[in-house]
Scaffold this motif. Sequence first.
Motif, PDB file in Angstrom:
ATOM      1  N   THR A 180       0.822  -1.217   0.000  1.00  0.00           N
ATOM      2  CA  THR A 180       0.000   0.000   0.000  1.00  0.00           C
ATOM      3  C   THR A 180       0.851   1.260   0.000  1.00  0.00           C
ATOM      4  O   THR A 180       0.503   2.253  -0.650  1.00  0.00           O
ATOM      5  N   TRP A 181       1.987   1.228   0.701  1.00  0.00           N
ATOM      6  CA  TRP A 181       2.801   2.445   0.807  1.00  0.00           C
ATOM      7  C   TRP A 181       4.177   2.351   0.152  1.00  0.00           C
ATOM      8  O   TRP A 181       4.790   3.386  -0.151  1.00  0.00           O
ATOM      9  N   CYS A 182       4.670   1.158  -0.093  1.00  0.00           N
ATOM     10  CA  CYS A 182       6.028   0.991  -0.605  1.00  0.00           C
ATOM     11  C   CYS A 182       6.228   1.716  -1.944  1.00  0.00           C
ATOM     12  O   CYS A 182       5.538   1.439  -2.921  1.00  0.00           O
ATOM     13  N   ALA A 183       7.170   2.677  -1.968  1.00  0.00           N
ATOM     14  CA  ALA A 183       7.529   3.419  -3.185  1.00  0.00           C
ATOM     15  C   ALA A 183       6.314   4.015  -3.885  1.00  0.00           C
ATOM     16  O   ALA A 183       6.297   4.119  -5.114  1.00  0.00           O
ATOM     17  N   ASN A 184       5.310   4.429  -3.121  1.00  0.00           N
ATOM     18  CA  ASN A 184       4.101   5.000  -3.708  1.00  0.00           C
ATOM     19  C   ASN A 184       4.392   6.428  -4.179  1.00  0.00           C
ATOM     20  O   ASN A 184       4.579   7.341  -3.380  1.00  0.00           O
ATOM     21  N   ALA A 185       4.411   6.597  -5.513  1.00  0.00           N
ATOM     22  CA  ALA A 185       4.831   7.876  -6.098  1.00  0.00           C
ATOM     23  C   ALA A 185       3.841   8.999  -5.847  1.00  0.00           C
ATOM     24  O   ALA A 185       4.198  10.178  -5.925  1.00  0.00           O
ATOM     25  N   ALA A 186       2.584   8.669  -5.552  1.00  0.00           N
ATOM     26  CA  ALA A 186       1.593   9.712  -5.260  1.00  0.00           C
ATOM     27  C   ALA A 186       1.605  10.102  -3.787  1.00  0.00           C
ATOM     28  O   ALA A 186       1.152  11.186  -3.425  1.00  0.00           O
ATOM     29  N   PHE A 187       2.117   9.228  -2.955  1.00  0.00           N
ATOM     30  CA  PHE A 187       2.146   9.468  -1.509  1.00  0.00           C
ATOM     31  C   PHE A 187       3.442  10.140  -1.085  1.00  0.00           C
ATOM     32  O   PHE A 187       3.436  11.073  -0.282  1.00  0.00           O
ATOM     33  N   PHE A 188       4.566   9.652  -1.624  1.00  0.00           N
ATOM     34  CA  PHE A 188       5.875  10.236  -1.332  1.00  0.00           C
ATOM     35  C   PHE A 188       6.291  11.115  -2.508  1.00  0.00           C
ATOM     36  O   PHE A 188       6.617  10.611  -3.581  1.00  0.00           O
ATOM     37  N   THR A 189       6.242  12.410  -2.321  1.00  0.00           N
ATOM     38  CA  THR A 189       6.577  13.346  -3.395  1.00  0.00           C
ATOM     39  C   THR A 189       7.466  14.465  -2.873  1.00  0.00           C
ATOM     40  O   THR A 189       7.410  14.824  -1.693  1.00  0.00           O
ATOM     41  N   ALA A 190       8.269  15.035  -3.789  1.00  0.00           N
ATOM     42  CA  ALA A 190       9.105  16.176  -3.423  1.00  0.00           C
ATOM     43  C   ALA A 190       8.240  17.371  -3.066  1.00  0.00           C
ATOM     44  O   ALA A 190       8.609  18.195  -2.211  1.00  0.00           O
ATOM     45  N   GLY A 191       7.073  17.482  -3.732  1.00  0.00           N
ATOM     46  CA  GLY A 191       6.183  18.591  -3.427  1.00  0.00           C
ATOM     47  C   GLY A 191       5.650  18.541  -2.004  1.00  0.00           C
ATOM     48  O   GLY A 191       5.476  19.575  -1.361  1.00  0.00           O
ATOM     49  N   ASN A 192       5.375  17.346  -1.525  1.00  0.00           N
ATOM     50  CA  ASN A 192       4.941  17.202  -0.129  1.00  0.00           C
ATOM     51  C   ASN A 192       6.085  17.439   0.843  1.00  0.00           C
ATOM     52  O   ASN A 192       5.850  17.792   2.011  1.00  0.00           O
ATOM     53  N   GLY A 193       7.304  17.195   0.383  1.00  0.00           N
ATOM     54  CA  GLY A 193       8.455  17.325   1.273  1.00  0.00           C
ATOM     55  C   GLY A 193       8.763  16.057   2.039  1.00  0.00           C
ATOM     56  O   GLY A 193       9.618  16.064   2.928  1.00  0.00           O
ATOM     57  N   ASN A 194       8.091  14.957   1.686  1.00  0.00           N
ATOM     58  CA  ASN A 194       8.343  13.693   2.384  1.00  0.00           C
ATOM     59  C   ASN A 194       9.068  12.688   1.493  1.00  0.00           C
ATOM     60  O   ASN A 194       8.957  11.482   1.688  1.00  0.00           O
ATOM     61  N   TYR A 195       9.837  13.207   0.509  1.00  0.00           N
ATOM     62  CA  TYR A 195      10.565  12.325  -0.396  1.00  0.00           C
ATOM     63  C   TYR A 195      11.893  12.968  -0.764  1.00  0.00           C
ATOM     64  O   TYR A 195      11.974  14.175  -1.012  1.00  0.00           O
ATOM     65  N   ASP A 353      -4.999   1.041   3.693  1.00  0.00           N
ATOM     66  CA  ASP A 353      -5.212   2.260   2.903  1.00  0.00           C
ATOM     67  C   ASP A 353      -4.276   3.357   3.388  1.00  0.00           C
ATOM     68  O   ASP A 353      -3.874   3.388   4.555  1.00  0.00           O
ATOM     69  N   LEU A 354      -3.950   4.259   2.480  1.00  0.00           N
ATOM     70  CA  LEU A 354      -3.145   5.424   2.839  1.00  0.00           C
ATOM     71  C   LEU A 354      -4.002   6.429   3.585  1.00  0.00           C
ATOM     72  O   LEU A 354      -5.177   6.632   3.265  1.00  0.00           O
ATOM     73  N   VAL A 355      -3.404   7.086   4.584  1.00  0.00           N
ATOM     74  CA  VAL A 355      -4.145   8.037   5.411  1.00  0.00           C
ATOM     75  C   VAL A 355      -3.612   9.451   5.237  1.00  0.00           C
ATOM     76  O   VAL A 355      -4.288  10.331   4.713  1.00  0.00           O
ATOM     77  N   ASP A 356      -2.377   9.711   5.672  1.00  0.00           N
ATOM     78  CA  ASP A 356      -1.840  11.077   5.665  1.00  0.00           C
ATOM     79  C   ASP A 356      -0.349  11.015   5.373  1.00  0.00           C
ATOM     80  O   ASP A 356       0.415  10.375   6.112  1.00  0.00           O
ATOM     81  N   TRP A 357       0.072  11.666   4.298  1.00  0.00           N
ATOM     82  CA  TRP A 357       1.477  11.637   3.902  1.00  0.00           C
ATOM     83  C   TRP A 357       2.388  12.280   4.941  1.00  0.00           C
ATOM     84  O   TRP A 357       3.602  12.032   4.965  1.00  0.00           O
ATOM     85  N   ARG A 358       1.836  13.095   5.812  1.00  0.00           N
ATOM     86  CA  ARG A 358       2.670  13.752   6.832  1.00  0.00           C
ATOM     87  C   ARG A 358       3.205  12.782   7.875  1.00  0.00           C
ATOM     88  O   ARG A 358       4.077  13.129   8.661  1.00  0.00           O
ATOM     89  N   GLY A 359       2.666  11.565   7.875  1.00  0.00           N
ATOM     90  CA  GLY A 359       3.107  10.576   8.851  1.00  0.00           C
ATOM     91  C   GLY A 359       4.233   9.681   8.367  1.00  0.00           C
ATOM     92  O   GLY A 359       4.631   8.753   9.099  1.00  0.00           O
ATOM     93  N   ALA A 360       4.779   9.938   7.161  1.00  0.00           N
ATOM     94  CA  ALA A 360       5.825   9.070   6.633  1.00  0.00           C
ATOM     95  C   ALA A 360       6.797   9.853   5.750  1.00  0.00           C
ATOM     96  O   ALA A 360       6.441  10.908   5.190  1.00  0.00           O
ATOM     97  N   TYR A 361       7.992   9.330   5.616  1.00  0.00           N
ATOM     98  CA  TYR A 361       9.033   9.950   4.808  1.00  0.00           C
ATOM     99  C   TYR A 361       9.806   8.849   4.099  1.00  0.00           C
ATOM    100  O   TYR A 361      10.083   7.800   4.679  1.00  0.00           O
ATOM    101  N   MET A 362      10.165   9.087   2.823  1.00  0.00           N
ATOM    102  CA  MET A 362      10.912   8.106   2.037  1.00  0.00           C
ATOM    103  C   MET A 362      12.152   8.747   1.438  1.00  0.00           C
ATOM    104  O   MET A 362      12.109   9.875   0.928  1.00  0.00           O
ATOM    105  N   ALA A 363      13.254   8.025   1.497  1.00  0.00           N
ATOM    106  CA  ALA A 363      14.482   8.423   0.798  1.00  0.00           C
ATOM    107  C   ALA A 363      14.878   7.296  -0.140  1.00  0.00           C
ATOM    108  O   ALA A 363      14.991   6.132   0.289  1.00  0.00           O
TER     109      ALA A 363
END
Length: 366
Positions: A180-195, A353-363
């Motif tokens: 559900t969350w692994c490498a999810n390009a819509a959830f982890f984005t540079a625009g959100n600041g969590n990628y 399901d995805l909830v809130d991108w503010r709760g996760a960060y991906m590098a």
Amino acid sequence: MKNYQTIPVIEGEDVEMSRGDGLSLRRVAEVARTGNLKPLADRLRVAEVMTTSDFAHLADTVDRGLIAGYINEAVPTTFQTLGYRRDTRELARAGGRGQGRDYQIYAPRAIPVVAEKGEYLPIDPSQSYYDFKTYKYGCQFDVSWEAWLADSRDLNMIMDHPMSWGLSARYTQEQVFTATWCANAAFFTAGNGNYADGAGSALDADSLQAGITAIRNFTDPEGNVLPYTGRLTLVVPPALEFTAMALTDPSFLRTGAFASLADTLTVGRLNMIVNPFLPVLDDTTGNTAWYLFADPQVRPAVRYGYLQGYDQPEIWMRDSDAQRMAGGQSDPFDGSFLDDDIAFKLRFTFGADLVDWRGAYMAAGQ
């Protein structure tokens, strides 16, 4: 309780025979003629080898085997640690039914002072929400009556499969949750600041500190800037386990390249989880990407849940559709009428399901 009828066998003496035990009138007549009770007693003992109470014991044993496999940590799971549990009242079905809706949990914030006779003001006016669904999973397996006999009618066969199914249920749920969350390009984005990707995103003390700073300073949907102060969890693939241990485990021996790490920056402030599904689900950065997750009770990133009342897997057995000519209760281990097939079924529910991108960060770690 069994129902009994009294049959006169020997003058002055009665013998009780349970209804439907499969005894023929010829055997009863033989006992009456010879006065020998042994054939009757032997037949009754054979009929009692597998009674209703015995099957209930087997069913309980099979169910225990299933649950034992389900809670067996030989297959590690992360969804209870990283996810926020929210169950549904229905399963997801065609037409959009079976889904729930929940409001996002905002980050902790300062509550304003209320003056004397002052008004209590709302702090969550936007009512941001997310949808979630739960699905049904299952399979079946069957064995022949001959295989059951070859197993000496013991518990080995019917214990091994439920144990394996319990482990498989854990495996499936963890795979679904991670996908559900692994490498999810819509959830982890540079625009959100969590990628983060490219140079500087490989896991080390500097990149980890950058990720910690980013996730702690996300504002909630209402713009509250009070930083997240809860505990964080670092999730890595098996290829980064050694590096992650050096960053998070205070008992880890630091030598060579790790001797200069700023221990006070990270040690003791992070949990660490190794997720073996990451390189399987992400064929691009699966061995290099790493993630940070906030406490799901404070700032959940991913939801998981079950159908209400069905939070553990269940195992079912098909009843036999065959009936003995001489009567007697049908035994599921007699198999089906046409081919003596003995069948089992596994069923469980789960959703993520995805909830809130503010709760996760991906590098990406590239």
